[in-house]
Write a protein that holds these residues in place. Structure first.
Motif, PDB file in Angstrom:
ATOM      1  N   GLN A 298       4.846   9.118  20.417  1.00  0.00           N
ATOM      2  CA  GLN A 298       5.587   8.031  19.777  1.00  0.00           C
ATOM      3  C   GLN A 298       5.244   6.710  20.459  1.00  0.00           C
ATOM      4  OE1 GLN A 298       9.794   9.088  19.563  1.00  0.00           O
ATOM      5  NE2 GLN A 298       9.160  11.177  19.086  1.00  0.00           N
TER       6      GLN A 298
ATOM      7  N   ASN B  85       8.409  23.587  11.681  1.00  0.00           N
ATOM      8  CA  ASN B  85       8.770  22.189  11.403  1.00  0.00           C
ATOM      9  C   ASN B  85       8.434  21.656  10.023  1.00  0.00           C
ATOM     10  OD1 ASN B  85       9.832  20.958  14.069  1.00  0.00           O
ATOM     11  ND2 ASN B  85       8.053  22.182  14.668  1.00  0.00           N
TER      12      ASN B  85
ATOM     13  N   ASP C  85      13.218  12.690  10.487  1.00  0.00           N
ATOM     14  CA  ASP C  85      13.425  13.493  11.697  1.00  0.00           C
ATOM     15  C   ASP C  85      12.161  13.383  12.559  1.00  0.00           C
ATOM     16  OD1 ASP C  85      13.474  15.497  13.625  1.00  0.00           O
ATOM     17  OD2 ASP C  85      14.593  16.893  12.351  1.00  0.00           O
TER      18      ASP C  85
ATOM     19  N   LYS D 249      11.480  14.277  15.542  1.00  0.00           N
ATOM     20  CA  LYS D 249      11.066  15.480  16.292  1.00  0.00           C
ATOM     21  C   LYS D 249      10.212  16.384  15.394  1.00  0.00           C
ATOM     22  CE  LYS D 249      11.662  19.106  19.259  1.00  0.00           C
ATOM     23  NZ  LYS D 249      10.793  20.056  18.578  1.00  0.00           N
TER      24      LYS D 249
ATOM     25  N   ASN E 293       6.908  14.643  14.821  1.00  0.00           N
ATOM     26  CA  ASN E 293       6.109  14.756  16.045  1.00  0.00           C
ATOM     27  C   ASN E 293       5.422  16.123  16.100  1.00  0.00           C
ATOM     28  OD1 ASN E 293       5.778  13.595  19.045  1.00  0.00           O
ATOM     29  ND2 ASN E 293       6.127  15.780  19.196  1.00  0.00           N
ATOM     30  N   ASP E 294       6.224  17.176  15.881  1.00  0.00           N
ATOM     31  CA  ASP E 294       5.671  18.521  16.022  1.00  0.00           C
ATOM     32  C   ASP E 294       4.705  18.861  14.888  1.00  0.00           C
ATOM     33  OD1 ASP E 294       7.133  18.589  18.286  1.00  0.00           O
ATOM     34  OD2 ASP E 294       8.538  20.142  17.649  1.00  0.00           O
TER      35      ASP E 294
END
Ligand SMILES: [Fe+2]
Length: 385
Positions: free
Chosen positions: A17, A227, A237, A239, A242-243
């Motif tokens: 990020q 995810n 979201d 997270k 990101n994943d």
């Protein structure tokens, strides 16, 4: 599984990020003075293009924009981008967007230092000279192109797809910032995310798979399995985004080493004949190819089931391997992927021609864990219809 192998990707990876804020420093690190910025048209709407421009301007890097990228690009776009880059004296190319703009950026950077047109170089290791340095910034979690040596093009007039594959085209830097993916709408999140899952599963079960590619493929399958649905349903979201971006990166590294398989080969004609986006074509076909491959790659599919938390353990390897197909089907259904080729408005009469063309996608066909024949491809398309 191969015990001798190559493993290569982008020369450097910057992930996380806020990574975009490092862009100007990274350009300077590659001795870039003037950037050719290759962008997807859709990025304007999402405000992503502006973030990239701000990052360059904030770091006092001059740039020239080329933003005529269309989905499933024709090679002439790379010719055009390279010509503009030459006229403007650009010495570094940044690609921002999905696979289409990254592939055009890679080819344009190559053409800046090689004579002729992009189409002249379609094939394997046909490029004589290294191109300009490149930075790839994916804005979808799907392509993997930020770490591969391939640029794929569609020749619509001849209903053909083909790739330029050269070790000179490994990007110098893959810069991945999950914040750039949060505005991607649910449908492209679903299709590009399933493309990333396809990269990971096909590399994992490829005849070229090896200990390094397996390691990253396993991680990718786990991340995407856990995810993708959340990223589609709750786009903000961070997270999950990101994943997914991490899973896509690792899937790209897996395919850069082990290649992809029959799903990509059979997906190609859907793009070349009917303009079906690459990710969607793979997403529809994946469970059917897995069904065909099951008997040849049972142990690895059992691992896929485990990585995607398919359900109860303690069954036979065969039934657990079958669970991997069921879990992929449940996932694609949940994220709104059509389950049949006829839902894509493809005429059933095209199957024979599609199978013929799929067989020309030589390396993925050769990598497939179960021998792929034209008859088998016809059978898979018919089942998927
Ligand atoms: Fe793909």
């Amino acid at each position: 599984m191969q015990s001798t192998f190559n493993f290569q990707g982008a020369k450097k990876i910057v992930f996380g990020q806020g990574a975009l804020r490092k862009l100007a420093d990274e350009v300077r690190g590659l001795a870039g003075k003037k950037v050719l910025l290759v962008l997807d048209q859709g990025l304007e709407r999402a405000g992503v293009a502006q973030q990239v421009v701000d990052s360059l301007e904030g770091g006092r890097i001059s740039y020239f924009r080329y933003d005529k990228i269309t989905p499933e690009p024709e090679p002439v776009l790379a010719d055009e981008a390279a010509e503009l880059g030459r006229q403007q004296g650009c010495d570094l190319v940044i690609g921002v967007g999905g696979g289409s703009s990254l592939d055009v950026a890679k080819a344009a950077a190559m053409l800046a230092k090689n004579v002729g047109k992009a189409e002249d170089y379609i094939g394997l290791e046909t490029v004589p000279q290294p191109g300009l340095p490149t930075i790839m910034i994916p804005t979808t979690a799907g392509t993997g192109s930020e770490v591969t040596f391939t640029a794929v093009f569609t020749m619509r007039d001849r209903k053909k797809k083909g790739g330029i594959n050269s070790h000179f085209m490994y990007p110098d830097l893959a810069l991945l910032d999950p914040e750039l993916t949060v505005t991607l709408p649910p449908h492209p999140t679903a299709t590009t995310g399933t493309d990333a899952l396809t990269h990971a599963i096909e590399a994992f079960t490829s005849l070229q798979s090896n200990p390094m590619s397996d390691m990253v493929a396993r991680e990718a399958i786990g991340l995407i399995g856990a995810n993708l649905r959340q990223a589609v349903e709750s786009g903000d979201d961070l997270k999950a985004r990101n994943d997914m971006l991490l899973g896509s990166l690792l899937g790209g590294l897996a395919l850069a080493s082990a290649g992809v398989g029959g799903c990509h080969a059979l997906a190609y004609p859907l793009g070349a004949f009917f303009d079906i986006p690459h990710g969607l074509a793979n997403a529809v076909l994946l469970p059917y190819i897995m069904g065909y491959n099951l008997e040849s790659t049972e142990a690895k599919y059992a691992q896929v089931a485990s990585l995607m938390e398919a359900g109860e353990t303690g069954q036979s390897q065969r039934s657990y391997a079958e669970q991997s197909i069921a879990v992929v089907r449940r996932l694609t259904l949940a994220i709104g992927i059509p389950q049949k080729l006829k839902d894509l408005d493809i005429p059933e009469s095209a199957i024979e021609d599609m199978a013929e063309m799929a067989m020309t996608v030589a390396r993925p066909i050769a990598n497939n864990p179960r021998e792929m024949t034209k008859e088998a491809a016809i059978g898979i398309y018919e089942e998927a219809y």
